[in-house]
Design an enzyme around this catalytic site. Structure first.
Site, PDB file in Angstrom:
ATOM      1  N   ARG A  34       0.846  -1.199   0.000  1.00  0.00           N
ATOM      2  CA  ARG A  34       0.000   0.000   0.000  1.00  0.00           C
ATOM      3  C   ARG A  34       0.879   1.245   0.000  1.00  0.00           C
ATOM      4  O   ARG A  34       1.951   1.269   0.584  1.00  0.00           O
ATOM      5  CB  ARG A  34      -0.911   0.018   1.223  1.00  0.00           C
ATOM      6  CG  ARG A  34      -2.071  -0.980   1.147  1.00  0.00           C
ATOM      7  CD  ARG A  34      -2.996  -0.876   2.348  1.00  0.00           C
ATOM      8  NE  ARG A  34      -2.332  -1.227   3.581  1.00  0.00           N
ATOM      9  CZ  ARG A  34      -1.847  -0.382   4.462  1.00  0.00           C
ATOM     10  NH1 ARG A  34      -1.987   0.922   4.304  1.00  0.00           N
ATOM     11  NH2 ARG A  34      -1.228  -0.806   5.546  1.00  0.00           N
ATOM     12  N   TYR A  77      -1.467  -3.570  -6.911  1.00  0.00           N
ATOM     13  CA  TYR A  77      -1.213  -4.377  -5.722  1.00  0.00           C
ATOM     14  C   TYR A  77      -2.268  -4.264  -4.631  1.00  0.00           C
ATOM     15  O   TYR A  77      -2.652  -3.163  -4.236  1.00  0.00           O
ATOM     16  CB  TYR A  77       0.148  -3.989  -5.111  1.00  0.00           C
ATOM     17  CG  TYR A  77       0.616  -5.011  -4.115  1.00  0.00           C
ATOM     18  CD1 TYR A  77       1.297  -6.140  -4.535  1.00  0.00           C
ATOM     19  CD2 TYR A  77       0.324  -4.885  -2.762  1.00  0.00           C
ATOM     20  CE1 TYR A  77       1.701  -7.106  -3.636  1.00  0.00           C
ATOM     21  CE2 TYR A  77       0.719  -5.852  -1.847  1.00  0.00           C
ATOM     22  CZ  TYR A  77       1.410  -6.959  -2.295  1.00  0.00           C
ATOM     23  OH  TYR A  77       1.795  -7.923  -1.411  1.00  0.00           O
ATOM     24  N   GLY A 107      -4.133  -3.809  -1.336  1.00  0.00           N
ATOM     25  CA  GLY A 107      -5.011  -2.760  -0.825  1.00  0.00           C
ATOM     26  C   GLY A 107      -5.092  -1.521  -1.706  1.00  0.00           C
ATOM     27  O   GLY A 107      -6.004  -0.709  -1.550  1.00  0.00           O
ATOM     28  N   LYS A 115      -9.545  -2.256   1.577  1.00  0.00           N
ATOM     29  CA  LYS A 115      -9.258  -1.092   2.432  1.00  0.00           C
ATOM     30  C   LYS A 115     -10.037   0.141   1.979  1.00  0.00           C
ATOM     31  O   LYS A 115     -10.525   0.907   2.801  1.00  0.00           O
ATOM     32  CB  LYS A 115      -7.758  -0.788   2.424  1.00  0.00           C
ATOM     33  CG  LYS A 115      -6.900  -1.968   2.828  1.00  0.00           C
ATOM     34  CD  LYS A 115      -7.188  -2.405   4.243  1.00  0.00           C
ATOM     35  CE  LYS A 115      -6.676  -3.797   4.470  1.00  0.00           C
ATOM     36  NZ  LYS A 115      -6.122  -4.060   5.779  1.00  0.00           N
ATOM     37  N   HIS A 169     -10.500  -2.396  11.422  1.00  0.00           N
ATOM     38  CA  HIS A 169      -9.422  -3.267  10.932  1.00  0.00           C
ATOM     39  C   HIS A 169      -9.221  -4.392  11.957  1.00  0.00           C
ATOM     40  O   HIS A 169      -8.256  -4.410  12.708  1.00  0.00           O
ATOM     41  CB  HIS A 169      -8.154  -2.416  10.782  1.00  0.00           C
ATOM     42  CG  HIS A 169      -7.053  -3.055   9.989  1.00  0.00           C
ATOM     43  ND1 HIS A 169      -5.738  -2.635  10.080  1.00  0.00           N
ATOM     44  CD2 HIS A 169      -7.058  -4.052   9.070  1.00  0.00           C
ATOM     45  CE1 HIS A 169      -4.984  -3.358   9.259  1.00  0.00           C
ATOM     46  NE2 HIS A 169      -5.758  -4.227   8.643  1.00  0.00           N
ATOM     47  N   SER A 204      -1.423  -3.510  10.219  1.00  0.00           N
ATOM     48  CA  SER A 204      -1.045  -4.391   9.113  1.00  0.00           C
ATOM     49  C   SER A 204       0.206  -5.187   9.458  1.00  0.00           C
ATOM     50  O   SER A 204       1.175  -4.629   9.982  1.00  0.00           O
ATOM     51  CB  SER A 204      -0.798  -3.559   7.858  1.00  0.00           C
ATOM     52  OG  SER A 204      -1.960  -2.835   7.537  1.00  0.00           O
ATOM     53  N   ALA A 205       0.156  -6.468   9.147  1.00  0.00           N
ATOM     54  CA  ALA A 205       1.281  -7.391   9.388  1.00  0.00           C
ATOM     55  C   ALA A 205       1.663  -7.466  10.865  1.00  0.00           C
ATOM     56  O   ALA A 205       2.844  -7.572  11.209  1.00  0.00           O
ATOM     57  CB  ALA A 205       2.481  -7.040   8.507  1.00  0.00           C
ATOM     58  N   CYS A 206       0.672  -7.400  11.745  1.00  0.00           N
ATOM     59  CA  CYS A 206       0.926  -7.514  13.187  1.00  0.00           C
ATOM     60  C   CYS A 206       0.135  -8.644  13.836  1.00  0.00           C
ATOM     61  O   CYS A 206      -0.051  -8.648  15.059  1.00  0.00           O
ATOM     62  CB  CYS A 206       0.659  -6.187  13.874  1.00  0.00           C
ATOM     63  SG  CYS A 206       1.872  -4.934  13.421  1.00  0.00           S
ATOM     64  N   GLY A 207      -0.374  -9.600  13.066  1.00  0.00           N
ATOM     65  CA  GLY A 207      -0.849 -10.830  13.673  1.00  0.00           C
ATOM     66  C   GLY A 207      -2.341 -11.122  13.629  1.00  0.00           C
ATOM     67  O   GLY A 207      -2.791 -12.061  14.296  1.00  0.00           O
ATOM     68  N   LYS A 208      -3.144 -10.386  12.854  1.00  0.00           N
ATOM     69  CA  LYS A 208      -4.583 -10.679  12.816  1.00  0.00           C
ATOM     70  C   LYS A 208      -4.876 -12.048  12.210  1.00  0.00           C
ATOM     71  O   LYS A 208      -5.606 -12.852  12.790  1.00  0.00           O
ATOM     72  CB  LYS A 208      -5.361  -9.595  12.028  1.00  0.00           C
ATOM     73  CG  LYS A 208      -5.447  -8.257  12.735  1.00  0.00           C
ATOM     74  CD  LYS A 208      -6.249  -7.245  11.949  1.00  0.00           C
ATOM     75  CE  LYS A 208      -5.682  -6.980  10.581  1.00  0.00           C
ATOM     76  NZ  LYS A 208      -4.302  -6.450  10.567  1.00  0.00           N
ATOM     77  N   THR A 209      -4.317 -12.310  11.016  1.00  0.00           N
ATOM     78  CA  THR A 209      -4.610 -13.590  10.363  1.00  0.00           C
ATOM     79  C   THR A 209      -4.159 -14.742  11.258  1.00  0.00           C
ATOM     80  O   THR A 209      -4.859 -15.752  11.395  1.00  0.00           O
ATOM     81  CB  THR A 209      -3.914 -13.659   8.991  1.00  0.00           C
ATOM     82  OG1 THR A 209      -4.343 -12.543   8.212  1.00  0.00           O
ATOM     83  CG2 THR A 209      -4.254 -14.944   8.254  1.00  0.00           C
ATOM     84  N   ASP A 251      -9.412  -9.735   8.865  1.00  0.00           N
ATOM     85  CA  ASP A 251      -8.856  -8.402   8.543  1.00  0.00           C
ATOM     86  C   ASP A 251      -9.839  -7.252   8.770  1.00  0.00           C
ATOM     87  O   ASP A 251      -9.426  -6.195   9.218  1.00  0.00           O
ATOM     88  CB  ASP A 251      -8.374  -8.382   7.087  1.00  0.00           C
ATOM     89  CG  ASP A 251      -7.449  -7.208   6.778  1.00  0.00           C
ATOM     90  OD1 ASP A 251      -6.466  -7.028   7.528  1.00  0.00           O
ATOM     91  OD2 ASP A 251      -7.704  -6.473   5.812  1.00  0.00           O
ATOM     92  N   ASN A 297       6.450  -8.528   2.098  1.00  0.00           N
ATOM     93  CA  ASN A 297       4.991  -8.333   2.026  1.00  0.00           C
ATOM     94  C   ASN A 297       4.364  -9.257   0.982  1.00  0.00           C
ATOM     95  O   ASN A 297       3.318  -8.951   0.409  1.00  0.00           O
ATOM     96  CB  ASN A 297       4.658  -6.866   1.723  1.00  0.00           C
ATOM     97  CG  ASN A 297       3.178  -6.552   1.953  1.00  0.00           C
ATOM     98  OD1 ASN A 297       2.548  -7.081   2.865  1.00  0.00           O
ATOM     99  ND2 ASN A 297       2.616  -5.684   1.111  1.00  0.00           N
ATOM    100  N   ARG A 355       2.105 -12.185  -0.404  1.00  0.00           N
ATOM    101  CA  ARG A 355       0.755 -12.477   0.095  1.00  0.00           C
ATOM    102  C   ARG A 355       0.184 -13.740  -0.533  1.00  0.00           C
ATOM    103  O   ARG A 355       0.512 -14.091  -1.667  1.00  0.00           O
ATOM    104  CB  ARG A 355      -0.181 -11.305  -0.248  1.00  0.00           C
ATOM    105  CG  ARG A 355       0.199  -9.976   0.404  1.00  0.00           C
ATOM    106  CD  ARG A 355      -0.494  -9.801   1.718  1.00  0.00           C
ATOM    107  NE  ARG A 355       0.025  -8.669   2.487  1.00  0.00           N
ATOM    108  CZ  ARG A 355      -0.544  -8.228   3.617  1.00  0.00           C
ATOM    109  NH1 ARG A 355      -1.641  -8.793   4.078  1.00  0.00           N
ATOM    110  NH2 ARG A 355      -0.016  -7.229   4.290  1.00  0.00           N
ATOM    111  N   GLY A 357       0.394 -20.223  18.514  1.00  0.00           N
ATOM    112  CA  GLY A 357      -0.536 -21.095  19.244  1.00  0.00           C
ATOM    113  C   GLY A 357      -0.561 -20.839  20.743  1.00  0.00           C
ATOM    114  O   GLY A 357      -1.586 -21.025  21.416  1.00  0.00           O
ATOM    115  N   GLU A 358       0.580 -20.385  21.282  1.00  0.00           N
ATOM    116  CA  GLU A 358       0.653 -20.127  22.729  1.00  0.00           C
ATOM    117  C   GLU A 358      -0.202 -18.921  23.123  1.00  0.00           C
ATOM    118  O   GLU A 358      -0.507 -18.729  24.305  1.00  0.00           O
ATOM    119  CB  GLU A 358       2.107 -19.915  23.176  1.00  0.00           C
ATOM    120  CG  GLU A 358       3.085 -21.007  22.775  1.00  0.00           C
ATOM    121  CD  GLU A 358       2.775 -22.368  23.394  1.00  0.00           C
ATOM    122  OE1 GLU A 358       1.794 -22.498  24.152  1.00  0.00           O
ATOM    123  OE2 GLU A 358       3.514 -23.330  23.083  1.00  0.00           O
TER     124      GLU A 358
END
Ligand code: GTP
Ligand code: OAA
Ligand code: MN
Length: 609
Positions: free
Chosen positions: A82, A222, A224, A231, A251, A273-278, A298, A389, A391, A518-519
């Site tokens: 983005r 590309y 977003g 977005k 988000h 973004s890219a901090c662990g949602k998925t 997302d 990045n 995807r 997983g932890e």
């Protein structure tokens, strides 16, 4: 149904929606494509499009044994993320875009864009994609129509949203309003000119007109920037709709947890973004007896229901997930979804047997690869094989753990909201807010290190309110006020509890203070037990953090000192943090809600005592 766009003339519009037909005509007159094609969303159509993309060199067909019906695309090296610097909110008044957005006068911007779009699709096909975000049978379905000259965008939109004939029929039947979303690669082809695999323009503009609820995107193919349902619509334009109509576009992921007592809970979580949602959305619990199912990874739309409960849906139909770091050890649920095929990978590396690979996918690193830029790669190479990045774009219904409620237009009742960022220091593993307003304060001061999901510097700490910094379609102070005023519609007893998390804290030796992935189920268990009032916590100036004994650490190889280092609130670090929050808040000027200023005052007082 024959696919008529290949060498055909303009096809007649398959709709009597006069407004839509007029808009498509107006755009065609401006962009001057060779042909106009209305996308029906069928499998046969997608096959024809992907065949064409393979012939054009945009897509590589992957080995059908290992990655059935899947493709890899490699973007221009200057079109990998983005572009926030080139993203604009063109409201009538500059004040309404606020200090977090780029702004230009809308008529001036339109003039500039008309110049760029004039003739921009020459030599290409103009695709018209009717789509709906969320459920087609929702009370008030949120329609959009993307016009694009990229077949890669068409094929990706087919994964990410409900598109095509059925959507158009419903739009026509309702004579519905829709968000016109215009996209061009900005790479017209002259007569006889050969195309490049990834056409784009060095000049990029991602522009939103909030009053008109329209989107114009130029120059990028590309993610977003180009898949405009994501977005641009479901966050920036939808946040404006939400402000006006009394709901929230966020988000956030949504997950469902079932406890050993068989009680179910729905949790949403906002991380930048890219901090662990998925990864959290597809959580594979390491503790006994807990079950996790996914609703979204997302974007979340939320509204207070008739009983004052907060209800949430995921408006998307696919995952556009970060590939690097997604692996059989860290996220087996994502890997299983991807392995079913029907996916488009962008900027990953290729294995010699026609598969894909990226850093972190397998414990073992292949001896030889072709990197995302087409170069030979070995473990001795000094560059990563996949772009950071890179995807995967995969239909959400390929997730085995997808919750049945994903298909319910009424959504699910949220009982906890997590805000989280990527911070090496300062922010504990998990902190429960003192109350709802204190939780909004936590969200409003959320901070994170920048990632490769956006062009520009990586690793710089910035404030990212509710993980929405690049996505709030209006004034950021008004957005925070909206969060506060909306909750007057809530049953106060049923307001979700709000938590702050940080999976990315580091120890003195540079390693992660918490094993993550997983932890994180252990943290989720603590969150649920806090809702139930059964877990202990220590009160600190910033909120409630777990005691070592209240976190379930069964089977986890961590010393009490290590756990303490993960949950610690360090007064020295927080002195610097308070300074940072103060500076952040000063940027809002008059539009900062007084309640949040009071929260900051209260926090300072608690640290002073
Ligand atoms: N150390 C650590 N890394 C994590 C954890 N969860 C996710 N990551 C890494 O963070 C990166 C991004 O994670 P995602 O889950 O794809 O992020 P996202 O928030 O969905 O990103 P967007 O799609 O850009 O909005 C990946 O490289 C992951 O491997 C965790 O708990 N601990
Ligand atoms: O929009 C994109 O390109 C991918 C994404 O989810 C994000 O950046 O948050
Ligand atoms: Mn995202």
């Amino acid at each position: 149904m024959p696919v008529v766009h290949v060498g055909g003339d303009h096809t007649p519009a398959p709709t009597t929606h006069a407004g839509l037909v007029a808009w498509v005509q107006e755009v065609a007159d401006m962009v001057q494509p060779d042909r106009v094609y209305w996308v029906n969303g069928s499998e046969a159509e997608n096959k024809a499009l992907t065949d064409e993309l393979v012939d054009a060199g945009t897509l590589r067909r992957l080995n059908p044994e290992t990655f059935p019906n899947s493709f890899a695309a490699f973007s221009d090296p200057a079109d990998v993320a983005r572009v926030e610097e080139q993203t604009f909110i063109c409201s009538q008044n500059e004040r309404d875009a606020g200090f977090t957005n780029n702004w230009m006068d809308p008529s001036q911007m339109k003039e500039k864009l008309r110049g760029l779009f004039t003739g921009s699709m020459r030599g290409r096909t103009m695709y018209v994609i009717p789509f709906v975000m969320g459920h087609l049978d929702a009370a008030n379905p949120k329609f959009g129509v993307e016009i694009t000259d990229s077949a890669y965008v068409v094929s990706s939109m087919r994964i990410m949203a409900n598109i095509g004939t059925e959507v158009l029929a419903r739009m026509t039947e309702l004579n519905a309003e829709y968000v016109p979303a215009l996209h061009s690669l900005g790479a017209p082809l002259a007569e006889g000119e050969t195309d490049v695999p990834w056409p784009c323009n060095s000049e990029k503009w991602i522009v939103h007109f909030p009053e008109e609820r329209s989107i114009w995107s130029f120059g990028s193919g590309y993610g977003g920037n180009a898949l405009l349902g994501k977005k641009c619509y479901a966050l920036r334009i939808a946040s404006v709709m939400a402000r006006d109509e009394g709901w929230l576009a966020e988000h956030m992921l949504i997950l469902k947890l079932t406890s050993p007592e068989n009680k179910t809970y729905y949790v949403s979580a906002a991380f930048p973004s890219a901090c662990g949602k998925t990864n959290l959305a597809l959580l594979d619990p390491t503790i006994e007896g807990w079950k996790v199912e996914t609703l979204g990874d997302d974007i979340t739309w939320m509204r207070f229901g008739d009983e004052g409960e907060l209800r949430a849906i995921n408006p998307e139909a696919g995952l556009f997930g970060v590939a690097p770091g997604t692996g059989w050890l860290t996220n087996p649920n994502a890997m299983r979804a991807i392995a079913k095929g029907n996916s488009i990978f962008t900027n990953v590396a290729l294995t010699d047997d026609g598969g894909v690979w990226w850093e972190g996918m397998t414990a073992e690193v292949p001896d030889h690869l072709t990197d995302w830029q087409g170069n030979e790669w070995t473990p001795a190479s000094d560059k990563t094989a996949a772009h950071p990045n890179a995807r995967f774009c995969t239909p959400i219904d390929q997730i085995d753990m997808l919750a049945d409620e994903f298909n319910d237009p009424n959504g699910v009742e949220i009982s906890a909201i997590l805000f989280g960022g990527r911070r090496k220091t300062t922010v504990p593993l998990v902190t429960q807010s003192r109350d709802w307003t204190n939780g909004i304060f936590m969200g409003s001061t959320l901070s994170s290190e920048t990632t490769a999901a956006a062009a520009g510097e990586v690793g710089r700490v910035r404030r990212d309110p509710m993980a929405m910094l690049p996505f709030i379609g209006y004034d950021a102070g008004d957005y925070l006020r909206h969060w506060i005023t909306l909750s007057s519609k809530a049953d106060q007893e049923r307001l979700p509890k709000i938590f702050l998390v940080n999976w990315f804290r580091r120890t003195a030796d540079g390693g992660f203070a918490w094993p993550g992935f997983g932890e994180n189920s252990r943290v989720m268990k603590w969150v649920i037990e806090r809702l139930e009032g059964t877990a202990d916590a220590v009160e600190t100036p910033i909120g409630y953090v777990p005691t070592g004994a209240s976190l379930d650490l069964t089977g986890l190889d961590m010393t009490p000192e290590e756990v303490d280092a993960a949950v610690r609130v360090d007064p020295e670090e927080w002195a610097a943090e308070l300074q940072g929050i103060q500076e952040w808040y000063s940027r809002f000027g008059d539009s900062l809600p007084a309640e949040l200023q009071d929260q900051l005052t209260g926090l300072k007082e608690r640290f002073a005592h």
